[in-house]
Write a protein that holds these residues in place. Structure first.
Motif, PDB file in Angstrom:
ATOM      1  N   LEU A 178       1.079  -1.198   0.001  1.00 45.48           N
ATOM      2  CA  LEU A 178       0.059   0.306   0.049  1.00 45.48           C
ATOM      3  C   LEU A 178       0.969   1.184  -0.187  1.00 45.48           C
ATOM      4  O   LEU A 178       0.406   2.316  -0.780  1.00 45.48           O
ATOM      5  CB  LEU A 178      -0.907  -0.146   1.317  1.00 45.48           C
ATOM      6  N   ARG A 179       2.130   1.259   0.834  1.00 45.16           N
ATOM      7  CA  ARG A 179       2.626   2.319   1.005  1.00 45.16           C
ATOM      8  C   ARG A 179       3.682   2.595  -0.199  1.00 45.16           C
ATOM      9  O   ARG A 179       3.715   3.755  -0.840  1.00 45.16           O
ATOM     10  CB  ARG A 179       3.888   2.258   2.020  1.00 45.16           C
ATOM     11  N   ARG A 180       3.911   1.650  -0.924  1.00 46.07           N
ATOM     12  CA  ARG A 180       5.056   1.842  -2.225  1.00 46.07           C
ATOM     13  C   ARG A 180       4.240   2.166  -3.462  1.00 46.07           C
ATOM     14  O   ARG A 180       4.760   2.827  -4.331  1.00 46.07           O
ATOM     15  CB  ARG A 180       5.782   0.426  -2.207  1.00 46.07           C
ATOM     16  N   ALA A 181       2.818   1.726  -3.574  1.00 46.05           N
ATOM     17  CA  ALA A 181       2.242   1.780  -4.564  1.00 46.05           C
ATOM     18  C   ALA A 181       1.660   3.317  -5.060  1.00 46.05           C
ATOM     19  O   ALA A 181       1.438   3.748  -5.978  1.00 46.05           O
ATOM     20  CB  ALA A 181       1.079   0.703  -4.662  1.00 46.05           C
ATOM     21  N   GLY A 182       1.454   3.938  -3.660  1.00 41.83           N
ATOM     22  CA  GLY A 182       1.026   5.228  -3.635  1.00 41.83           C
ATOM     23  C   GLY A 182      -0.356   5.283  -4.520  1.00 41.83           C
ATOM     24  O   GLY A 182      -1.331   4.626  -4.197  1.00 41.83           O
ATOM     25  N   ASN A 183      -0.400   6.314  -5.421  1.00 40.93           N
ATOM     26  CA  ASN A 183      -1.672   6.341  -6.385  1.00 40.93           C
ATOM     27  C   ASN A 183      -1.476   5.971  -7.578  1.00 40.93           C
ATOM     28  O   ASN A 183      -2.361   6.451  -8.768  1.00 40.93           O
ATOM     29  CB  ASN A 183      -2.091   7.726  -6.280  1.00 40.93           C
ATOM     30  N   SER A 184      -0.366   5.080  -7.936  1.00 44.04           N
ATOM     31  CA  SER A 184      -0.187   4.633  -9.279  1.00 44.04           C
ATOM     32  C   SER A 184      -0.629   3.377  -9.288  1.00 44.04           C
ATOM     33  O   SER A 184       0.035   2.185  -8.868  1.00 44.04           O
ATOM     34  CB  SER A 184       1.364   4.484  -9.455  1.00 44.04           C
ATOM     35  N   GLU A 185      -1.671   3.097 -10.296  1.00 46.12           N
ATOM     36  CA  GLU A 185      -2.030   1.655 -10.602  1.00 46.12           C
ATOM     37  C   GLU A 185      -1.077   0.702 -11.175  1.00 46.12           C
ATOM     38  O   GLU A 185      -1.002  -0.390 -10.911  1.00 46.12           O
ATOM     39  CB  GLU A 185      -3.659   1.854 -11.393  1.00 46.12           C
ATOM     40  N   THR A 186      -0.401   1.420 -12.199  1.00 49.79           N
ATOM     41  CA  THR A 186       0.749   0.509 -12.764  1.00 49.79           C
ATOM     42  C   THR A 186       1.732  -0.126 -11.874  1.00 49.79           C
ATOM     43  O   THR A 186       2.073  -1.213 -11.741  1.00 49.79           O
ATOM     44  CB  THR A 186       1.480   1.385 -13.739  1.00 49.79           C
ATOM     45  N   ARG A 187       2.166   0.779 -10.834  1.00 52.08           N
ATOM     46  CA  ARG A 187       3.158   0.563  -9.819  1.00 52.08           C
ATOM     47  C   ARG A 187       2.559  -0.836  -8.742  1.00 52.08           C
ATOM     48  O   ARG A 187       3.177  -1.637  -8.416  1.00 52.08           O
ATOM     49  CB  ARG A 187       3.614   1.524  -9.000  1.00 52.08           C
ATOM     50  N   LEU A 188       1.336  -0.502  -8.488  1.00 50.72           N
ATOM     51  CA  LEU A 188       0.494  -1.374  -7.906  1.00 50.72           C
ATOM     52  C   LEU A 188       0.414  -2.658  -8.402  1.00 50.72           C
ATOM     53  O   LEU A 188       0.688  -3.745  -7.667  1.00 50.72           O
ATOM     54  CB  LEU A 188      -1.064  -0.932  -7.648  1.00 50.72           C
ATOM     55  N   MET A 190      -7.752   4.440  -5.047  1.00 55.04           N
ATOM     56  CA  MET A 190      -7.445   4.934  -6.244  1.00 55.04           C
ATOM     57  C   MET A 190      -8.699   5.254  -7.131  1.00 55.04           C
ATOM     58  O   MET A 190      -8.576   5.375  -8.287  1.00 55.04           O
ATOM     59  CB  MET A 190      -6.502   3.796  -7.021  1.00 55.04           C
ATOM     60  N   ARG A 191      -9.583   4.720  -6.786  1.00 58.85           N
ATOM     61  CA  ARG A 191     -11.079   4.976  -7.310  1.00 58.85           C
ATOM     62  C   ARG A 191     -11.029   3.912  -8.520  1.00 58.85           C
ATOM     63  O   ARG A 191     -11.376   4.633  -9.802  1.00 58.85           O
ATOM     64  CB  ARG A 191     -11.252   6.349  -7.409  1.00 58.85           C
ATOM     65  N   VAL A 192     -10.705   2.913  -8.789  1.00 58.96           N
ATOM     66  CA  VAL A 192     -10.495   2.054  -9.770  1.00 58.96           C
ATOM     67  C   VAL A 192     -11.536   0.741  -9.378  1.00 58.96           C
ATOM     68  O   VAL A 192     -11.618   0.540  -8.316  1.00 58.96           O
ATOM     69  CB  VAL A 192      -9.090   1.799 -10.340  1.00 58.96           C
TER      70      VAL A 192
END
Length: 621
Positions: free
Chosen positions: A84-94, A129-131
């Motif tokens: 959760l911390r590392r992904a931030g708001n990036s869906e690709t990174r997640l 992320m509202r996805v």
């Protein structure tokens, strides 16, 4: 075709049909097989029960316990928090981090357990992320299946193939035998899901609230219990919680919580303390004897109307910090809430919050009060308690469970859904990692058999109190073990009655002149086609003897054929029934059957091509 073979094939077709409709359960069908094979004269009772003595069945059971130890000590959850911390708001990174995290964990413990742990994490990420959850849930199941291609113990089909090789007198597989090909599939899987997730935008509503909205942070799939967020809303806690760091010159440094006068002077109550630990920040139980240090981060509840966090920070030399959205649900493994009813003979009736001294006596803070059906708001926390009042308390889960034993003073009414996934042995995490390292080290070096290494890890988990006997026995998924034990004699029956020879002859006659890679591709295709209808574990049990016999007939090494069956069994991407991990994400992702076909079938073809190209290179015939 002899009579016995005809009986075995009829039983096999009946089993497949029952597996497809899932009535009765698969483990019940396996037990019926164990009963019917001796009654039909196919084998003796001792041979029918042979599966229960198979070392890999014991190994799989032991690995369930090892996985439970990692869950109870919070290691699996900490990986989710890191995600959760590392992904931030990036869906690709997640997507990338999710696949890597699940594959790393799933290569050592049950992929089904990993998916169960990560479902609420993924739902939380999707909400923030509202996805749509559908964009991420299939990524989770794909990663779990790819994790089965990494090590010998990462999935039961791998161990079943190894068992088939050893039964025929061949050398078994090594711990990292699958890893070179598995890593290639991992890299391709990351790239594929970065594209394929966009094909899942229009799926049906995901599991969550009744109105079809995604479940909120920390929601537990399939749970009808109230969540921490429900408590926060019901008791009007929004906007009351603040975080502040203790500066080095703060007058609070060196003071114990019982010595503070923040409640009287500022209407502020410290409900938790974040302190830098050996591995990461840890939430400390706010007992009255806890001494504050510089650098501590205080979780402060401003319960009095007009209380000002800025004035408190100036007076006490505190550094205000942001209060992350969903803080309580993110920290739900360490800090919990519960509703507590005061019975008529409770010893704290007539007392105020300071007089009741719940922090000193029980390590808990009162943050809300409900009288009848109405939450009274923060101003009620200065009033004496009445019989029948419902208090909302906050503190460690351990402290809340201690309160459950004080029936003369308290009746714990409601525990939130998050309490079901709490890690009760957080402090034992280093010992769980040590136990895991010992097991993996012994398996890699081959000093002792794999089953002995796993059993030793179970004993270490128990000695270090990472698991107890109750949780150990509960963690074992007995239906899976019964299914495997019941299908092993089925495979023996097919060999004995000539069914395996018929399958081998069919493959040789159809593809024998096409070269080894095409033959491996045909074996892969048949295995994957079988997983479309029955579980990948049962498929591996049935197809492993076919692979070994095929290699013997061609007078080549059985390793490439056995490896192909194992990899194909993990290529269960195309239907929900092909693997338990697909069934787990079906509801939370809001998927239809066709969604798995649409996304899973193309990637199954990718894995087929990888196996045809690389298996002969790493495992020469």
């Amino acid at each position: 075709m002899n009579t016995q073979l005809l009986i075995v094939l009829v039983l096999l077709c009946a089993c497949i049909g029952l597996f497809i409709i899932n009535k009765p359960r698969m483990d019940v069908v396996a037990l019926c097989v164990i009963i019917l094979l001796p009654l039909c004269g196919i084998m003796s009772v001792q041979e029918a029960l042979l599966g229960f003595s198979d070392t890999n069945v014991v190994l799989i059971g032991a690995l369930f316990i090892v996985g439970e130890g990692l869950s109870r000590t919070g290691i699996s959850f900490r990986v989710g928090d890191w995600l959760l911390r590392r992904a931030g708001n990036s869906e690709t990174r997640l997507v990338v981090l999710l696949i890597v995290a699940v594959v790393v964990l799933g290569s050592m413990i049950s992929s089904t357990g990993i998916v169960a742990i990560f479902i609420p994490v993924v739902l939380s990420c999707a909400s923030r992320m509202r996805v749509p959850p559908s964009r991420l849930m299939m990524t989770l199941s794909f990663a779990a299946l790819i994790s089965g291609m990494q090590t010998l113990v990462s999935t039961p089909p791998n161990m079943m193939v190894d068992s088939a090789l050893r039964r025929e007198g061949f050398e078994g597989l090594k711990f990292f035998s699958y890893t070179p090909i598995g890593l290639v599939v991992l890299v391709l899987g990351v790239g594929y899901m970065l594209v394929a997730r966009h094909w899942l935008n229009g799926t049906d509503k995901a599991a969550g609230d009744d109105d079809g909205q995604p479940a909120g942070d920390g929601a537990l799939v399939g749970s009808s219990q109230r969540r921490l967020q429900d408590f926060i809303t019901d008791y009007q806690l929004e906007g009351r919680a603040h975080r502040a760091r203790v500066k080095i010159h703060s007058p609070l440094v060196g003071l114990k919580l019982r010595e503070l006068t923040l409640r009287q002077d500022y209407g502020a109550n410290i409900v938790a303390v974040e302190r830098r630990g050996r591995f990461s920040d840890e939430l400390r139980e706010p007992n009255s004897g806890l001494e504050l240090r510089d650098g501590d981060v205080l979780l402060i509840d401003l319960f009095r109307e007009g209380a000002d966090i800025a004035a408190l920070c100036r007076a006490m030399s505190l550094e205000p910090l942001a209060m992350p959205e969903g803080y309580f649900t993110d920290e739900s493994r360490a800090i919990g809430m519960a509703e507590v009813l005061l019975p008529p003979d409770s010893g704290i009736i007539g007392k105020t919050v300071p007089e009741a001294a719940l922090r000193r006596r029980y390590g808990l803070n009162v943050v809300g009060l409900r009288r009848g059906r109405k939450a009274l708001g923060p101003v009620a926390l200065d009033q004496p308690f009445h019989a029948g009042d419902t208090l909302l308390v906050i503190g460690s889960w351990k402290a809340i469970r201690r309160l459950q034993r004080r029936l003369e003073d308290f009746l714990v009414l409601t525990m939130p859904a998050e309490s079901e996934v709490v890690a009760p042995a957080l402090s034992r995490a280093p010992y769980a990692l040590l136990s895991l390292a010992v097991m993996v080290g012994l398996m890699v070096t081959g000093i002792v058999p794999n089953v002995i290494a796993a059993l030793l890890a179970c004993l270490l988990m128990g000695v270090f109190r990472c698991v107890d006997l109750t949780s150990a026995y509960k963690s074992i998924h007995w239906p899976s073990l019964v299914l495997i034990a019941g299908m092993i004699p089925f495979a023996l029956a097919l060999e004995r009655t000539g069914g395996v020879d018929i399958a081998v002859n069919g493959l040789v006659n159809a593809l024998g002149d096409s070269g080894p890679r095409v033959l491996l591709g045909g074996l892969f295709f048949v295995t994957v086609a079988t997983t479309l209808f029955i579980s990948n574990t049962a498929t591996a049990v049935l197809m492993a003897p076919v692979a070994v016999t095929l290699a013997t007939r061609l007078e080549v090494s059985p390793l490439p054929f056995a490896i192909t069956v194992a990899l194909a069994a993990s290529t269960a991407f195309s239907t929900p029934v092909a693997s338990p991990v697909n069934m787990l994400v079906l509801g939370p992702g809001g998927y239809r059957f066709i969604d798995f076909v649409k996304v899973g079938l193309p990637f199954s073809i990718v894995v087929l091509l990888v196996c045809m190209l690389l298996v002969p290179l790493f495992f020469p015939m």
